[in-house]
Design an enzyme around this catalytic site. Structure first.
Site, mmCIF file in Angstrom:
data_model
loop_
_atom_site.group_PDB
_atom_site.id
_atom_site.type_symbol
_atom_site.label_atom_id
_atom_site.label_comp_id
_atom_site.label_asym_id
_atom_site.label_seq_id
_atom_site.Cartn_x
_atom_site.Cartn_y
_atom_site.Cartn_z
ATOM 1 N N GLY A 117 2.833 -0.904 4.336
ATOM 2 C CA GLY A 117 2.861 0.489 3.905
ATOM 3 C C GLY A 117 4.301 0.952 3.717
ATOM 4 O O GLY A 117 4.923 0.729 2.677
ATOM 5 N N GLY A 118 4.847 1.599 4.745
ATOM 6 C CA GLY A 118 6.165 2.234 4.650
ATOM 7 C C GLY A 118 7.251 1.341 4.063
ATOM 8 O O GLY A 118 8.051 1.797 3.232
ATOM 9 N N ASN B 13 0.864 -1.181 0.000
ATOM 10 C CA ASN B 13 0.000 0.000 0.000
ATOM 11 C C ASN B 13 0.904 1.235 0.000
ATOM 12 O O ASN B 13 1.473 1.589 1.022
ATOM 13 C CB ASN B 13 -0.893 -0.032 1.249
ATOM 14 C CG ASN B 13 -1.711 1.232 1.403
ATOM 15 O OD1 ASN B 13 -1.823 2.026 0.456
ATOM 16 N ND2 ASN B 13 -2.273 1.437 2.577
ATOM 17 N N TRP B 14 1.009 1.864 -1.144
ATOM 18 C CA TRP B 14 1.936 3.003 -1.271
ATOM 19 C C TRP B 14 1.360 4.299 -0.714
ATOM 20 O O TRP B 14 2.054 5.313 -0.677
ATOM 21 C CB TRP B 14 2.332 3.202 -2.746
ATOM 22 C CG TRP B 14 3.184 2.105 -3.283
ATOM 23 C CD1 TRP B 14 3.811 1.129 -2.556
ATOM 24 C CD2 TRP B 14 3.527 1.865 -4.652
ATOM 25 N NE1 TRP B 14 4.517 0.299 -3.395
ATOM 26 C CE2 TRP B 14 4.354 0.733 -4.686
ATOM 27 C CE3 TRP B 14 3.199 2.500 -5.853
ATOM 28 C CZ2 TRP B 14 4.879 0.218 -5.872
ATOM 29 C CZ3 TRP B 14 3.716 1.991 -7.038
ATOM 30 C CH2 TRP B 14 4.542 0.863 -7.049
ATOM 31 N N LYS B 15 0.100 4.307 -0.360
ATOM 32 C CA LYS B 15 -0.530 5.529 0.176
ATOM 33 C C LYS B 15 -0.257 6.702 -0.779
ATOM 34 O O LYS B 15 -0.284 6.510 -1.987
ATOM 35 C CB LYS B 15 -0.041 5.791 1.599
ATOM 36 C CG LYS B 15 -0.159 4.521 2.469
ATOM 37 C CD LYS B 15 0.064 4.741 3.922
ATOM 38 C CE LYS B 15 -0.084 3.409 4.650
ATOM 39 N NZ LYS B 15 -0.040 3.537 6.088
ATOM 40 N N GLY C 149 2.196 2.540 10.828
ATOM 41 C CA GLY C 149 3.151 3.637 10.681
ATOM 42 C C GLY C 149 3.802 4.064 11.983
ATOM 43 O O GLY C 149 4.405 5.125 12.063
ATOM 44 N N SER D 222 3.142 -1.753 10.479
ATOM 45 C CA SER D 222 4.582 -1.743 10.750
ATOM 46 C C SER D 222 5.281 -3.066 10.399
ATOM 47 O O SER D 222 6.222 -3.489 11.080
ATOM 48 C CB SER D 222 4.861 -1.345 12.197
ATOM 49 O OG SER D 222 4.492 0.015 12.406
ATOM 50 N N GLU E 171 -6.747 4.828 7.620
ATOM 51 C CA GLU E 171 -6.574 6.253 7.298
ATOM 52 C C GLU E 171 -7.830 6.817 6.644
ATOM 53 O O GLU E 171 -8.184 7.978 6.850
ATOM 54 C CB GLU E 171 -5.324 6.441 6.421
ATOM 55 C CG GLU E 171 -4.062 6.272 7.265
ATOM 56 C CD GLU E 171 -2.857 5.741 6.529
ATOM 57 O OE1 GLU E 171 -2.825 5.783 5.285
ATOM 58 O OE2 GLU E 171 -1.937 5.257 7.221
ATOM 59 N N HIS F 8 -9.600 1.292 4.808
ATOM 60 C CA HIS F 8 -8.286 1.447 5.438
ATOM 61 C C HIS F 8 -8.419 2.410 6.613
ATOM 62 O O HIS F 8 -9.195 3.366 6.564
ATOM 63 C CB HIS F 8 -7.275 1.972 4.421
ATOM 64 C CG HIS F 8 -5.891 1.985 4.990
ATOM 65 N ND1 HIS F 8 -5.436 3.026 5.754
ATOM 66 C CD2 HIS F 8 -4.895 1.072 4.931
ATOM 67 C CE1 HIS F 8 -4.193 2.735 6.148
ATOM 68 N NE2 HIS F 8 -3.849 1.566 5.663
ATOM 69 N N GLU G 38 -5.611 -4.732 10.590
ATOM 70 C CA GLU G 38 -4.580 -3.723 10.790
ATOM 71 C C GLU G 38 -4.896 -2.926 12.050
ATOM 72 O O GLU G 38 -5.682 -1.966 12.003
ATOM 73 C CB GLU G 38 -4.529 -2.764 9.594
ATOM 74 C CG GLU G 38 -4.132 -3.428 8.304
ATOM 75 C CD GLU G 38 -3.538 -2.406 7.338
ATOM 76 O OE1 GLU G 38 -2.389 -2.579 6.947
ATOM 77 O OE2 GLU G 38 -4.227 -1.426 7.016
HETATM 78 P P1 PGA Z 1 2.647 0.594 7.655
HETATM 79 O O1 PGA Z 1 1.218 0.766 6.981
HETATM 80 O O2 PGA Z 1 3.240 -0.696 7.135
HETATM 81 O O3 PGA Z 1 3.440 1.796 7.218
HETATM 82 O O4 PGA Z 1 2.430 0.540 9.129
HETATM 83 C C1 PGA Z 1 0.374 -0.341 6.769
HETATM 84 C C2 PGA Z 1 -0.933 0.101 6.172
HETATM 85 O O5 PGA Z 1 -1.403 1.191 6.530
HETATM 86 O O6 PGA Z 1 -1.540 -0.573 5.317
#
Ligand code: PGA
Length: 249
Positions: free
Chosen positions: A234-235, A9-11, A174, A213, A98, A96, A168
């Site tokens: 994500g990150g 997930n590149w956001k 994050g 994470s 966010e 998600h 999640e």
């Molecule tokens: P993260 O994000 O790996 O940066 O914690 C995961 C996600 O939000 O899907």
């Protein structure tokens, strides 16, 4: 164990140019691997370029991070699942954390979005997870199963059976704080149990991914946890070399 899923997930990272650079580097380093499913979720503006860059690699699934529930209309700034499908997307993230916590997405909206995604012929990847204060109040099970029930509420049995789920925990996204493999297994087992109870065996066979994470150092431990069928990252998915290590776990 089901063939594991690895979802990036590149956001709001990687515009069209960077997305193609990433994909070219990743494809050069990774031959098709039939024992796993890899998914990439670029920002919407990069979907078309990413779809073209992935044209020779149908083993890698392109996904959209968010869609509106209507097919078209006066919804400035939004895109529909049909539009995403035209670019080559085959999966859509729904709910998600966010989207829920920064943009006010409610359970009712996730229900409509999952239904729209299935109608368009895409696979929903429904995200659920509790906030830190909910975990501290011992409400994890209640919150996660409420989000699960709501998100799936407008689907028929076929729709539910093809929906992927991601657990999640919000406090792990994050933050560098990861659920332990035991935490993840416990919640995944609740999700699997609820799918079985409410929608039967076929639904309970779907993939349940863990996210929050995840990195190259903890991916193997999390993936080996009972009931964890894949990872949503994500990150640590933003660099092609790190993502290659994780996607080969
Ligand atoms: P993260 O994000 O790996 O940066 O914690 C995961 C996600 O939000 O899907």
């Amino acid at each position: 164990m089901r063939a594991p899923y690895f979802a990036a997930n590149w956001k709001m990272h990687h515009g069209p140019h960077a997305a193609v650079g990433f994909i070219d580097a990743f494809l050069a380093a990774n031959a098709p691997a039939p024992d796993r499913t890899i998914m990439l979720f670029p920002p919407a503006v990069s979907l078309e370029a990413a779809g073209r860059a992935l044209a020779s690699r149908p083993d890698i699934l392109l996904g959209v991070q968010n869609v509106h529930w209507e097919e078209r209309g006066a919804y400035t700034g939004e895109i529909s699942a049909e539009m995403a499908r035209e670019t080559g997307a085959r999966v859509a993230l729904v709910g998600h954390s966010e989207r829920r916590h920064l943009f006010g997405e409610t359970d009712a909206m996730t229900a409509r979005k999952c239904a729209a995604v299935v109608r368009a012929g895409l696979t929903p990847l429904l995200c659920v997870g509790e906030r830190l204060e909910e975990r501290e109040r011992d409400e994890t099970r209640e919150v996660v199963l409420r989000q699960l029930d709501a998100g799936l509420s407008q689907l028929d049995d076929d729709g539910v059976a093809r929906t992927l789920i991601a657990y999640e925990p919000v406090w792990a996204i994050g933050t560098g704080r990861t659920a332990t493999p035991e935490n993840a297994s416990e919640v995944h087992a609740w999700i699997r149990g609820a799918l079985y109870e409410r929608w039967g065996e076929r639904a309970a066979r779907t993939g349940v991914l863990y996210g929050g994470s995840v990195n190259a150092g903890n991916a193997a431990g999390l993936l080996s946890a009972r009931e964890v069928d894949g990872l949503l990252v994500g990150g640590a998915s933003l660099q092609a070399d790190t993502w290659s290590v994780i996607a080969r776990t």
